[in-house]
Design an enzyme around this catalytic site. Structure first.
Site, mmCIF file in Angstrom:
data_model
loop_
_atom_site.group_PDB
_atom_site.id
_atom_site.type_symbol
_atom_site.label_atom_id
_atom_site.label_comp_id
_atom_site.label_asym_id
_atom_site.label_seq_id
_atom_site.Cartn_x
_atom_site.Cartn_y
_atom_site.Cartn_z
ATOM 1 N N LYS A 230 0.810 -1.224 0.000
ATOM 2 C CA LYS A 230 0.000 0.000 0.000
ATOM 3 C C LYS A 230 0.844 1.275 0.000
ATOM 4 O O LYS A 230 2.044 1.260 0.279
ATOM 5 C CB LYS A 230 -1.009 -0.042 1.154
ATOM 6 C CG LYS A 230 -2.156 -1.007 0.801
ATOM 7 C CD LYS A 230 -3.293 -1.003 1.766
ATOM 8 C CE LYS A 230 -4.386 -1.953 1.240
ATOM 9 N NZ LYS A 230 -5.427 -2.220 2.213
ATOM 10 N N ARG A 265 -3.658 -10.071 4.914
ATOM 11 C CA ARG A 265 -4.134 -10.171 3.521
ATOM 12 C C ARG A 265 -3.030 -9.630 2.614
ATOM 13 O O ARG A 265 -2.723 -8.447 2.663
ATOM 14 C CB ARG A 265 -5.414 -9.334 3.379
ATOM 15 C CG ARG A 265 -6.014 -9.318 1.994
ATOM 16 C CD ARG A 265 -7.231 -8.409 1.939
ATOM 17 N NE ARG A 265 -7.847 -8.393 0.639
ATOM 18 C CZ ARG A 265 -7.410 -7.646 -0.381
ATOM 19 N NH1 ARG A 265 -6.372 -6.859 -0.244
ATOM 20 N NH2 ARG A 265 -8.021 -7.698 -1.549
HETATM 21 N N1 HH2 Z 1 -7.512 -3.817 0.780
HETATM 22 C C1 HH2 Z 1 -7.846 -3.837 -0.535
HETATM 23 C C2 HH2 Z 1 -8.974 -4.551 -0.966
HETATM 24 N N2 HH2 Z 1 -9.734 -5.248 -0.084
HETATM 25 N N3 HH2 Z 1 -10.146 -5.980 2.121
HETATM 26 C C3 HH2 Z 1 -9.837 -5.987 3.421
HETATM 27 N N4 HH2 Z 1 -10.560 -6.695 4.302
HETATM 28 N N5 HH2 Z 1 -8.750 -5.285 3.906
HETATM 29 C C4 HH2 Z 1 -7.953 -4.550 3.082
HETATM 30 O O1 HH2 Z 1 -7.003 -3.919 3.584
HETATM 31 C C5 HH2 Z 1 -8.272 -4.519 1.682
HETATM 32 C C6 HH2 Z 1 -9.398 -5.260 1.233
HETATM 33 C C7 HH2 Z 1 -6.993 -3.105 -1.525
HETATM 34 O O2 HH2 Z 1 -5.976 -3.928 -2.020
HETATM 35 P P1 HH2 Z 1 -6.032 -4.732 -3.404
HETATM 36 O O3 HH2 Z 1 -7.079 -5.781 -3.403
HETATM 37 O O4 HH2 Z 1 -4.673 -5.216 -3.741
HETATM 38 O O5 HH2 Z 1 -6.328 -3.597 -4.473
HETATM 39 P P2 HH2 Z 1 -7.628 -3.167 -5.271
HETATM 40 O O6 HH2 Z 1 -8.685 -2.792 -4.307
HETATM 41 O O7 HH2 Z 1 -7.125 -2.016 -6.112
HETATM 42 O O8 HH2 Z 1 -8.066 -4.357 -6.103
#
Ligand code: HH2
Length: 289
Positions: A230, A265
């Protein structure tokens, strides 16, 4: 883990033991625009292969998502999101029937279809505020539920977020939403809480939330931490490209596990697995002495 008591996470087809070792939730993004891996796993086969790879590397749970929640992201219609995630969930479970799959969505229709396809957990980044039907659905299916804190919505959340006391406000919000989930019939043992690193938070807010994970854990629910690649890690390390933020990611999750996270995660499962094996062994040794 020193501050972690033993808990179990109740799911439709069994339980996950928490508190003995840090569990790893591997990220499978089936999106064109995710902040660190958008477009890489957009074809169902590529996403299934990525999921199987993460399981082989030691993921305890796979979190499949079809809509990016990165800052500035636009919502995706439910039909499009379902078309992205369902073949992936089915494909993973066809090859690994025992795998624990989570669906990263705030839309009840997408969650319902994903649970039907074999997912066992709903990861709701709006903590039930995104869809009035979500709580009843999770209750009725006996699914696991991740409640995450977000200030505002992805389109606008990084525009000057402010809190009087970020730790107290996030903790109180998650307590309220966990209570609301139970009033809608969700079992207490099905609920996990997540401070939502990067969701309407600046660097100082993110650091405070990780530093004080123990006070969130003190609510009595298992805690999930998602700091993988992040922005705040880039701010600290100078790494502009999300894919270059692995070492900073390791630091965040190792200390997060030590301070109370039960589940992390992450995009990069293999390095986290080794780092957490060592972290968990040290924390367990501390408990015996
Ligand atoms: N962060 C993201 C998405 N979903 N869910 C939970 N529970 N906690 C988190 O910190 C979280 C989440 C963002 O990361 P990522 O899935 O890599 O990116 P994107 O939302 O751009 O797909």
């Amino acid at each position: 883990m020193s501050s972690r008591s033993l808990l179990t996470w109740r799911l439709p087809r069994g339980e996950l033991a928490l508190g003995r070792r840090t569990l790893i939730m591997g990220i499978v993004n089936v999106t064109p625009d995710s902040f660190s891996d958008g477009g890489r796993f957009l074809s169902p086969q590529a996403a299934v292969d990525q999921g199987l790879r993460l399981l082989d590397e030691g993921a305890d749970i796979l979190d499949v998502g079809g809509e990016s929640t990165r800052p500035g992201a636009e919502p995706v219609p439910a039909e499009e999101e379902q078309a992205r995630v369902l073949p992936v969930i089915r494909g993973i479970l066809a090859r690994r029937p025992g795998a624990v799959v989570s669906i990263d969505t705030y839309k009840a229709a997408v969650a319902a279809a994903a649970l039907e396809a074999g997912a066992q957990i709903v990861n709701d980044v709006t903590a039930l505020r995104g869809d009035a039907d979500m709580a009843a659905l999770v209750a009725q299916r006996g699914a696991g539920l991740v409640l995450m804190h977000m200030r505002g919505e992805p389109r606008t959340m990084q525009k000057d977020p402010r809190y009087d006391d970020v730790v107290a406000e996030v903790t109180a919000f998650l307590q309220r939403q966990a209570q609301a989930a139970q009033e809608a019939g969700v079992a207490r043992e099905a609920i996990v809480v997540d401070p939502g690193i990067g969701f309407g938070k600046n660097l100082e807010h993110n650091l405070a939330l990780i530093r004080h994970l123990g006070s969130l854990r003190a609510l009595g629910y298992p805690v999930l931490l998602g700091a993988s690649r992040k922005t705040f890690i880039g701010q600290l390390t100078g790494r502009e490209q999300p894919r270059d933020r692995l070492w900073g990611t390791l630091g965040a999750h190792v200390v997060g596990a030590a301070l109370g996270a039960d589940i992390v995660r992450v995009h990069d499962v293999a390095p986290l697995k080794e780092a957490l094996v060592v972290t968990d062994a040290i924390l367990a040794a501390g408990e015996e002495s």
